[in-house]
Write a protein that holds these residues in place. Structure first.
Motif, PDB file in Angstrom:
ATOM      1  N   VAL A 187     -22.996  49.253 -30.176  1.00 23.85           N
ATOM      2  CA  VAL A 187     -23.617  49.203 -28.849  1.00 23.85           C
ATOM      3  C   VAL A 187     -22.819  48.285 -27.932  1.00 23.85           C
ATOM      4  CG1 VAL A 187     -25.736  48.753 -27.598  1.00 23.85           C
ATOM      5  CG2 VAL A 187     -25.846  49.590 -29.927  1.00 23.85           C
ATOM      6  N   PHE A 188     -22.303  47.183 -28.506  1.00 27.33           N
ATOM      7  CA  PHE A 188     -21.526  46.251 -27.692  1.00 27.33           C
ATOM      8  C   PHE A 188     -20.271  46.932 -27.148  1.00 27.33           C
ATOM      9  CE2 PHE A 188     -18.528  42.727 -27.050  1.00 27.33           C
ATOM     10  CZ  PHE A 188     -19.289  41.945 -26.209  1.00 27.33           C
ATOM     11  N   PHE A 196     -26.133  39.742 -26.222  1.00 19.89           N
ATOM     12  CA  PHE A 196     -25.935  40.229 -27.589  1.00 19.89           C
ATOM     13  C   PHE A 196     -25.982  39.075 -28.583  1.00 19.89           C
ATOM     14  CE2 PHE A 196     -25.054  44.726 -27.967  1.00 19.89           C
ATOM     15  CZ  PHE A 196     -24.967  45.112 -26.638  1.00 19.89           C
ATOM     16  N   ILE A 234     -19.689  40.528 -17.867  1.00 16.94           N
ATOM     17  CA  ILE A 234     -19.240  40.558 -19.266  1.00 16.94           C
ATOM     18  C   ILE A 234     -19.843  39.368 -20.012  1.00 16.94           C
ATOM     19  CG2 ILE A 234     -17.223  40.286 -20.759  1.00 16.94           C
ATOM     20  CD1 ILE A 234     -16.958  42.879 -19.536  1.00 16.94           C
ATOM     21  N   ILE A 263     -29.445  37.768 -29.485  1.00 11.48           N
ATOM     22  CA  ILE A 263     -30.202  38.585 -30.436  1.00 11.48           C
ATOM     23  C   ILE A 263     -29.565  38.527 -31.816  1.00 11.48           C
ATOM     24  CG2 ILE A 263     -30.815  40.962 -31.031  1.00 11.48           C
ATOM     25  CD1 ILE A 263     -32.603  39.823 -28.892  1.00 11.48           C
ATOM     26  N   ILE A 299     -33.164  37.929 -22.537  1.00  9.85           N
ATOM     27  CA  ILE A 299     -32.241  39.054 -22.307  1.00  9.85           C
ATOM     28  C   ILE A 299     -32.727  39.955 -21.182  1.00  9.85           C
ATOM     29  CG2 ILE A 299     -31.255  39.090 -24.630  1.00  9.85           C
ATOM     30  CD1 ILE A 299     -33.052  41.537 -25.169  1.00  9.85           C
ATOM     31  N   PHE A 342     -17.635  40.836 -12.153  1.00  7.47           N
ATOM     32  CA  PHE A 342     -17.385  41.594 -13.384  1.00  7.47           C
ATOM     33  C   PHE A 342     -17.264  40.642 -14.576  1.00  7.47           C
ATOM     34  CE2 PHE A 342     -14.375  43.442 -16.440  1.00  7.47           C
ATOM     35  CZ  PHE A 342     -15.110  44.543 -16.814  1.00  7.47           C
ATOM     36  N   ALA A 376     -30.583  40.963 -17.984  1.00  6.77           N
ATOM     37  CA  ALA A 376     -30.419  42.353 -17.548  1.00  6.77           C
ATOM     38  C   ALA A 376     -30.702  42.472 -16.057  1.00  6.77           C
ATOM     39  CB  ALA A 376     -31.331  43.271 -18.350  1.00  6.77           C
ATOM     40  N   VAL A 424     -27.663  49.124 -18.646  1.00  9.81           N
ATOM     41  CA  VAL A 424     -27.981  47.708 -18.856  1.00  9.81           C
ATOM     42  C   VAL A 424     -29.394  47.572 -19.411  1.00  9.81           C
ATOM     43  CG1 VAL A 424     -28.393  45.527 -17.682  1.00  9.81           C
ATOM     44  CG2 VAL A 424     -26.376  46.861 -17.125  1.00  9.81           C
ATOM     45  N   PHE A 425     -30.313  48.336 -18.838  1.00  6.88           N
ATOM     46  CA  PHE A 425     -31.688  48.264 -19.347  1.00  6.88           C
ATOM     47  C   PHE A 425     -31.804  48.926 -20.714  1.00  6.88           C
ATOM     48  CE2 PHE A 425     -32.860  47.370 -14.903  1.00  6.88           C
ATOM     49  CZ  PHE A 425     -33.535  46.193 -15.149  1.00  6.88           C
ATOM     50  N   PHE A 455     -29.486  49.040 -23.129  1.00 10.70           N
ATOM     51  CA  PHE A 455     -29.026  48.187 -24.222  1.00 10.70           C
ATOM     52  C   PHE A 455     -29.944  46.988 -24.398  1.00 10.70           C
ATOM     53  CE2 PHE A 455     -26.115  45.729 -21.279  1.00 10.70           C
ATOM     54  CZ  PHE A 455     -26.493  44.445 -21.665  1.00 10.70           C
ATOM     55  N   SER A 456     -30.546  46.510 -23.310  1.00  7.75           N
ATOM     56  CA  SER A 456     -31.455  45.374 -23.466  1.00  7.75           C
ATOM     57  C   SER A 456     -32.769  45.799 -24.109  1.00  7.75           C
ATOM     58  CB  SER A 456     -31.747  44.740 -22.101  1.00  7.75           C
ATOM     59  OG  SER A 456     -30.556  44.336 -21.486  1.00  7.75           O
ATOM     60  N   LEU A 491     -25.366  46.516 -33.737  1.00  8.95           N
ATOM     61  CA  LEU A 491     -24.978  45.838 -32.503  1.00  8.95           C
ATOM     62  C   LEU A 491     -23.518  46.039 -32.131  1.00  8.95           C
ATOM     63  CD1 LEU A 491     -26.956  42.489 -32.349  1.00  8.95           C
ATOM     64  CD2 LEU A 491     -27.320  44.617 -31.108  1.00  8.95           C
ATOM     65  N   LEU A 538     -31.286  45.853 -28.032  1.00  9.61           N
ATOM     66  CA  LEU A 538     -31.475  44.439 -28.348  1.00  9.61           C
ATOM     67  C   LEU A 538     -32.916  44.142 -28.717  1.00  9.61           C
ATOM     68  CD1 LEU A 538     -29.155  42.650 -25.769  1.00  9.61           C
ATOM     69  CD2 LEU A 538     -28.726  43.285 -28.126  1.00  9.61           C
ATOM     70  N   THR A 591     -21.197  49.330 -24.446  1.00 11.35           N
ATOM     71  CA  THR A 591     -21.549  48.618 -23.219  1.00 11.35           C
ATOM     72  C   THR A 591     -20.297  48.174 -22.474  1.00 11.35           C
ATOM     73  OG1 THR A 591     -23.531  47.844 -24.335  1.00 11.35           O
ATOM     74  CG2 THR A 591     -22.895  46.712 -22.316  1.00 11.35           C
ATOM     75  N   MET A 592     -19.355  47.623 -23.227  1.00 13.43           N
ATOM     76  CA  MET A 592     -18.126  47.147 -22.586  1.00 13.43           C
ATOM     77  C   MET A 592     -17.357  48.306 -21.942  1.00 13.43           C
ATOM     78  SD  MET A 592     -17.967  44.049 -22.543  1.00 13.43           S
ATOM     79  CE  MET A 592     -19.269  42.978 -23.062  1.00 13.43           C
ATOM     80  N   LEU A 638     -19.196  49.280 -18.751  1.00 12.39           N
ATOM     81  CA  LEU A 638     -19.072  48.222 -17.747  1.00 12.39           C
ATOM     82  C   LEU A 638     -17.679  48.259 -17.135  1.00 12.39           C
ATOM     83  CD1 LEU A 638     -20.976  46.090 -16.739  1.00 12.39           C
ATOM     84  CD2 LEU A 638     -20.083  44.508 -18.413  1.00 12.39           C
ATOM     85  N   THR A 639     -16.670  48.439 -17.991  1.00  9.14           N
ATOM     86  CA  THR A 639     -15.297  48.515 -17.488  1.00  9.14           C
ATOM     87  C   THR A 639     -15.119  49.728 -16.585  1.00  9.14           C
ATOM     88  OG1 THR A 639     -14.652  47.563 -19.589  1.00  9.14           O
ATOM     89  CG2 THR A 639     -12.889  48.403 -18.185  1.00  9.14           C
TER      90      THR A 639
END
Lengths: 203, 613, 116
Positions: A67-68, C46, C39, C49, C63, C35, C67, A190-191, A193-194, A64, A198, A71-72, A75-76
């Motif tokens: 992956v986190f 996360f 986050i 889970i 989740i 944004f 999403a 997004v999909f 990672f979900s 995790l 996850l 993802t960040m 997203l950034t």
């Protein structure tokens, strides 16, 4: 012809010409098609994710924290590309190029992590041909990664090609649709990672 | 590029680099007609083999290759490109546009299709054509087939990309480029059906792309999506193929519906009955087309509830289709019907297609489907809808728009002989196949035994196929003998829509002045409410035109070359694949960094054209 | 046509109107807020889970819901689907989603392993 000066910027530069309007709409339609493209891959993955064929499964492999972080980063990068468009609409061309460069760098970092991740998994005995799960996983996440790579190449080309031109009615739509593409990559992630990571760990 | 330079290109270079939707349309038509003839020839070879029981005209392997290539060619390389040709030529004219939204991509779409088609057909000369049926079901295609399937996968991948590009192009053209006053609900039905079919392309082709990608990865890199021994599942291919494949059928039939709507309305001298119901029905058919794909898989064993849902959804499609049929009949009712060849095709279509629709509902009955599945009943059904619908539509459209596209009328007498012979041959070929199927003759078999009661009907069927072949030859002859019938009025049928308002031959900028649209059937409105001429929506001025480009050809050739590297990967020629991709991406790169703003046709030239009319 | 006379390669000079500037400032605020919210949603997903406290039977639908919310935010706030004149864009994206649902569901469920 060239002496035409626009004293105030039109509010929607990307749609100021017919070409721009067409490009903008056409690109959205393309994204609609991409929805089905990724839906097919997600469906295939979900259909096959339990078929481990004696190889490692999601809960043996996924971490995790990695992956986190990925993802960040992505997203950034989505936010920085938003900044790029805001700069563009303010007529701040330098700001546009700077934020686009930041976006590309973040994208490259994401891609680096993804390559690292794949190498890691291969070392843990999940090859592309190990199991149906392995094939489907690498295909889904790999296709997303290929989109990221293409996006990086595309935006880099734009930045270099237009480094000196200033903002014009021709390049504004180009930057705009490239940013749309970048957001869409994030939507897909997004999909991923979900659904992949996850759900893979959670059950 | 200046106007003078744009005019001075040699003919070959002009056609290779053209981005004019009319020339691209004609290239689609020519290439599509070639592949149609090829697919028809393949069909006749198969019918000769099946003319007598236990015949040995063809080896079974060749028969398998023929049936695969016949289906693939007819769907991907004949029917769709010919429809694309008509759409390309006619749709911008019908909406009063000077060009399509993306002229460059339009050209790219054509060349991708053409090189994909050529690649697929080259398989005949290099180790045998694909032999797993046009559906290429796994594991037959993934584990038990030779290089033919590689040609199939890569050829369809390339031409499929072209189709997707074409679909997006039509959508944006129709949404963004309509003439002033042409609201969505004033668009001619052919434009509407092009719009809906393009939407289907947009959402259906990505599923095929993924299906082919998975099959390619499985064959080349040993992935295991479909390999049961490694936990794969063969049904995934079937879903992906039919999620694409069923909408594909509607991609073909909806434009044909549009063509018939134009023809019937024009030759009944009446406005189309129930215009908005027609539009609504088209949209509904398009939507339902996506929700029924699993009816091709009733015998897979998805389970009774799943089968029932898909069965009911399938039968529901009969409702909007019925609405359309009745609207066509009501359009004709009370009209002054002219029995031109084009209209004969429309009239022949209605009963033929209804028969195909009825067998469709029979097949949709999931319990009964176990009996029909993979028999000649299915073959009869889909040929009734594809030939009875799409092919009749294509020929009707050809006769109707021929004067617009080529500047001369096809001979009516020869046309009528062609029509009757083709229609008779078609019913002769396929009507008996219903009964062959019900008697248990399976599809895709290279032969059958004597003494099972199948001989006579197979013989009749083959005679019908010969008739269709002869009829097509008459059509080709007609094209050449009619060339002398110059048609200069530009409006030979007393037309209703914008494509008939421009002089013949069509100027490259289509409309000297963008027309102002005031009603459905814009031209008809001006003829009967106005002075018979379209009102202009803009003053006469210079016209902006896009520059031609050779890059689409280069991009397509790159993919074509790289395919050979992938197909013969085991011979250490992977560098060919890399070279080809480098060519493609290089050309794309050049395209993206080179700005191209086109040129202007000076207003004096346009005035000269108008004066010369 | 309008583009004759406007040079599409000329660098654009000048400022956006005051109205546009105000709109952009407002847009930026909304985007920063969403944004932050995105986050937050990601982190929640996360955590739900990673922690053992939440049963998976709840966590997975949860989740997926998160999403979906995040994607809607991307589409409407970052990609401006909410702006006027994007009717066709909305129609096509949602048609895509509508078709994607049965696609995913059938590939996941209707494989002949479990009968429905």
């Amino acid at each position: 012809m060239a002496d035409q000066h626009v004293q105030t910027l039109p509010p929607n530069l990307e749609k100021a010409t017919l070409e721009g309007k067409n490009k903008y709409l056409g690109f959205w339609l393309f994204l609609g098609g991409e929805t089905i493209l990724f839906a097919s891959l997600f469906g295939t993955y979900l259909g096959l994710r339990g078929s481990l064929n004696g190889g490692p499964g999601p809960s043996d492999l996924f971490h995790l924290p990695l992956v986190f972080i990925m993802t960040m980063i992505l997203l950034t990068s989505s936010l920085t590309s938003v900044f790029a468009i805001i700069s563009m609409k303010k007529g701040n061309y330098k700001g546009l190029l700077t934020w686009m460069t930041v976006t590309v760098l973040l994208g490259a970092a994401f891609l680096g992590f993804e390559i690292y991740e794949f190498v890691e998994y291969v070392e843990h005995d999940l090859g592309f041909t190990t199991s149906a799960f392995g094939s489907a996983f690498y295909t889904l996440v790999g296709t997303h990664g290929a989109h990221v790579a293409f996006g990086i190449a595309w935006i880099t080309t734009l930045i270099i090609r237009y480094r000196k031109s200033g903002l014009t009615l021709t390049n504004a739509p180009k930057f705009y649709v490239a940013v749309l593409y970048w957001h869409f990559i994030d939507v897909v992630w997004v999909f991923i990672f979900s659904v992949v990571y996850l759900m893979g760990i959670g059950g | 590029m200046s106007y003078a330079k744009a005019q001075s290109k040699s003919a070959v270079w002009d056609w290779l680099t053209t981005v004019d939707h009319k020339k691209i349309g004609i290239m689609y038509l020519v290439a599509g007609a070639f592949f149609f003839a090829l697919g028809g020839f393949e069909a006749i070879l198969m019918r000769i083999q099946l003319m007598f029981p236990e015949a040995s005209f063809l080896p079974a392997q060749t028969f398998n290759e023929l049936l695969t290539m016949h289906g693939t060619t007819m769907i991907f390389l004949a029917a769709m490109p010919i429809l694309f040709g008509l759409m390309n030529y006619i749709v911008p004219l019908q909406i009063g546009a000077r060009d399509v939204a993306f002229p460059f991509l339009n050209s790219l779409g054509f060349w991708l299709f053409l090189f994909g088609g050529i690649l697929l057909n080259l398989s005949w000369f290099f180790g045998g054509a694909p032999d797993a049926g046009w559906t290429a079901y796994v594991p037959l295609s993934s584990e038990y087939s030779g290089t033919g399937i590689d040609y199939y996968v890569l050829g369809l991948q390339i031409s499929g990309a072209g189709t997707l590009i074409g679909g997006i192009n039509f959508l944006v053209t129709i949404i963004n480029m309509r003439a002033p006053g042409m609201s969505m609900m004033r668009m001619p039905l052919f434009t509407w059906s092009t719009f809906v079919a393009s939407t289907l392309i947009l959402f259906a082709f990505p599923a095929l792309t993924i299906g082919l990608l998975l099959l390619m990865l499985e064959r080349i890199f040993g992935a295991t999506y479909f390999a049961v021994h490694a936990g794969g599942n063969v049904v995934i291919w079937q879903h992906l193929f039919w999620i694409f494949g069923h909408p594909e059928v509607y991609i073909l039939i909806l434009p044909a519906f549009g063509i018939f709507s134009e023809i019937i309305s024009t030759f009944s001298k009446k406005r189309l009955f129930g215009y908005s119901a027609m539009v609504f029905a088209t949209l509904l058919i398009g939507f339902l087309g996506f929700m029924v794909w699993a009816h091709h898989m009733f015998t897979v064993g998805m389970g009774p509830i799943a089968n029932s849902i898909f069965a009911v959804a399938t039968m529901a499609i009969a409702v909007p289709t019925g609405i359309k049929i009745f609207n066509w009949l009501f359009t004709m009712m009370g009209g002054r019907i002219q029995f031109t060849t084009a209209n004969l095709f429309a009239l022949g279509f209605i009963p033929s297609f209804v028969m195909g629709g009825v067998t469709g509902v029979m097949l949709a009955t999931s319990a009964a489907n176990y009996q029909f599945h993979d028999t000649y009943f299915v073959v009869a059904h889909f040929h009734y809808v594809i030939i009875g619908g799409v092919v009749l539509g294509i020929f009707g459209g050809a006769f109707y728009w021929w004067p617009r596209m080529f500047g001369y009328k096809l001979d009516e007498k020869l046309g009528k002989i062609f029509f009757w012979m083709f229609l008779f041959g078609f019913h002769l070929t396929f009507f008996v196949q219903h009964f062959l199927g019900l008697m248990g003759m399976p599809r895709r078999v290279a032969s059958y035994l004597d003494g099972q009661g199948l001989n006579d009907m197979n013989f009749i069927s083959t005679i019908g196929a010969f008739l269709m072949g002869v009829a097509f030859i008459i059509f080709v002859v007609n094209i050449f003998v009619s060339m002398k019938n110059r048609e200069t009025s530009g409006d030979p049928w007393d037309g209703r829509t914008l494509e008939w308002t421009i002089p013949s031959p069509t100027p490259e900028y289509n409309f000297a002045q963008t027309p102002l649209v005031r009603d459905v059937d814009a031209y008809w409105h001006e003829k009967y409410e106005g002075d018979g001429k379209m009102k202009a929506a803009e003053p006469l001025g210079d016209i902006h035109m896009p520059n031609g480009s050779i890059l689409p050809v280069i991009i397509s050739i790159g993919l074509f070359i790289s395919s050979f590297g992938f197909i013969y990967r085991e011979h250490g020629v992977i560098w060919v694949a890399i070279l080809g991709l480098a060519i493609t991406f290089g050309a794309m790169f050049v395209r993206s960094i080179k700005e191209d703003h086109g040129y202007h046709i000076p207003v004096e030239e346009i005035k000269n054209d108008k004066g010369g009319k | 046509m309008a583009q004759h006379g406007i040079d599409p390669t000329a660098p654009l000079t000048g400022e956006p109107t005051k109205k546009t500037k105000r709109k952009l400032a407002k847009e930026l605020r909304t985007q920063l807020i969403s944004f932050t919210f995105m986050i937050f949603l990601t982190t929640i997903a996360f955590i739900s889970i990673a922690s053992d406290a939440i049963p998976t039977g709840f966590a997975i639908p949860f989740i997926l819901l998160l999403a979906c919310i995040q994607v809607v935010l991307q589409l409407y706030v970052f990609m401006h689907l909410n702006e006027r004149g994007n009717g066709w864009q909305n129609a096509m994206i949602w048609t895509g989603v509508l078709i994607a649902i049965p696609t995913v569901a059938s590939l996941m469920l209707l494989l002949g392993i479990v009968k429905f």
